[in-house]
Design an enzyme around this catalytic site. Structure first.
Site, PDB file in Angstrom:
ATOM      1  N   ASP A 174       0.861  -1.187   0.000  1.00  0.00           N
ATOM      2  CA  ASP A 174       0.000   0.000   0.000  1.00  0.00           C
ATOM      3  C   ASP A 174       0.888   1.224   0.000  1.00  0.00           C
ATOM      4  O   ASP A 174       1.949   1.243   0.627  1.00  0.00           O
ATOM      5  CB  ASP A 174      -0.986  -0.008   1.173  1.00  0.00           C
ATOM      6  CG  ASP A 174      -0.318  -0.088   2.531  1.00  0.00           C
ATOM      7  OD1 ASP A 174      -0.115   0.961   3.162  1.00  0.00           O
ATOM      8  OD2 ASP A 174      -0.023  -1.216   2.971  1.00  0.00           O
TER       9      ASP A 174
ATOM     10  N   GLU B 136      -8.260   4.659  12.063  1.00  0.00           N
ATOM     11  CA  GLU B 136      -7.333   4.183  13.086  1.00  0.00           C
ATOM     12  C   GLU B 136      -7.120   5.143  14.239  1.00  0.00           C
ATOM     13  O   GLU B 136      -6.332   4.871  15.142  1.00  0.00           O
ATOM     14  CB  GLU B 136      -5.983   3.832  12.442  1.00  0.00           C
ATOM     15  CG  GLU B 136      -5.450   4.906  11.512  1.00  0.00           C
ATOM     16  CD  GLU B 136      -4.233   4.435  10.721  1.00  0.00           C
ATOM     17  OE1 GLU B 136      -3.207   4.156  11.366  1.00  0.00           O
ATOM     18  OE2 GLU B 136      -4.307   4.358   9.478  1.00  0.00           O
TER      19      GLU B 136
END
Length: 255
Positions: free
Chosen positions: A59, A151
């Site tokens: 990613d 997150e």
């Protein structure tokens, strides 16, 4: 003289029960050890990679700067090659990653399965954040589902966090016609999302320890390292695996 009754060994039943318990726990331990992924060091990638998985990916965002996607695609070391890439698209209400447009186009041109993710800001309206993502990302057949990267709470309550996450996910699913993936770490999921979002595919971050993600629910992707090297990318990059075979992977993609 009366015959003495034969005395039973004291605690025989208890001893048998203990042995059974030890046997069960022993079998469970060895099953757990056998199910743990074996890690193999690949010097070219600069990290140890779990060998129990066949589909590997990365990613990226603007922090990887200008990527040579052809070099990423061509890199193959023994049985490991980059099969997919999650690419940062947007953040909050209006931010777009500076390298998204190029990464989105060039990764597809190179033949790498691509996915786009949005970095979530919990204090902001979830539906409006979804609109930012929708304005920016055009998904095509063969792409991975959209991803919500959540997150941090930024100090908002758990109730507000879940409400805005739900608004984002529902808006994105309505637009694209496919259920989004949630990216987060084990602790954050268990503390804030567990029970309310278990129906969504999970991309889970869990590294530093050589075992599978310590989470009870199923997961689709595992981000296990943030220090990998890949040809065509300057600096370190996150590494991931897909939890399934090629058929499972195809089933996850947009039709």
């Amino acid at each position: 003289m009366a015959k003495k009754k034969k005395q039973k060994l004291p605690g025989a039943k208890s001893l048998i029960a203990v042995l059974i318990i030890l046997l069960v726990f022993g079998m469970g331990y060895w099953w757990y050890k056998l199910s743990e992924p074996d890690f193999v060091r690949y010097d070219a990638f600069g990290i140890e990679i779990p060998s129990n998985f066949s589909i590997h990916g990365i990613d990226v965002s603007k922090y990887q700067q200008r990527i040579n996607w052809g070099a990423v695609k061509e890199m193959e070391v023994e049985d490991v090659k980059i099969g997919f890439a999650f690419i940062k698209a947007t953040e909050g209400l209006g931010r777009v990653d500076a390298h998204f447009a190029r990464n989105w186009e060039k990764s597809r041109d190179a033949g790498i399965t691509r996915g786009a993710y949005h970095f979530f800001l919990a204090p902001k309206n979830g539906a409006l954040q979804a609109e930012n993502f929708i304005r920016t990302v055009e998904l095509m057949p063969g792409d991975l589902p959209p991803v919500l990267d959540v997150e941090q709470t930024y100090g908002v309550s758990a109730e507000k966090l879940r409400a805005e996450v739900k608004a984002f996910l529902e808006t994105v699913e309505t637009h694209y016609g496919i259920r989004p993936i949630i990216y987060t770490n084990v602790d954050f999921y268990n503390k804030y999302l567990k029970g309310d979002f278990d129906q969504y595919p999970l991309w889970v971050a869990h590294y530093l320890q050589k075992d599978r993600p310590r989470i009870t629910r199923n997961w689709a992707f595992w981000q296990y390292s943030e220090t990998g090297n890949v040809n065509g990318i300057r600096g370190k990059v996150d590494f991931n695996v897909f939890n399934g075979d090629s058929s499972d992977f195809e089933d996850l993609l947009i039709d």
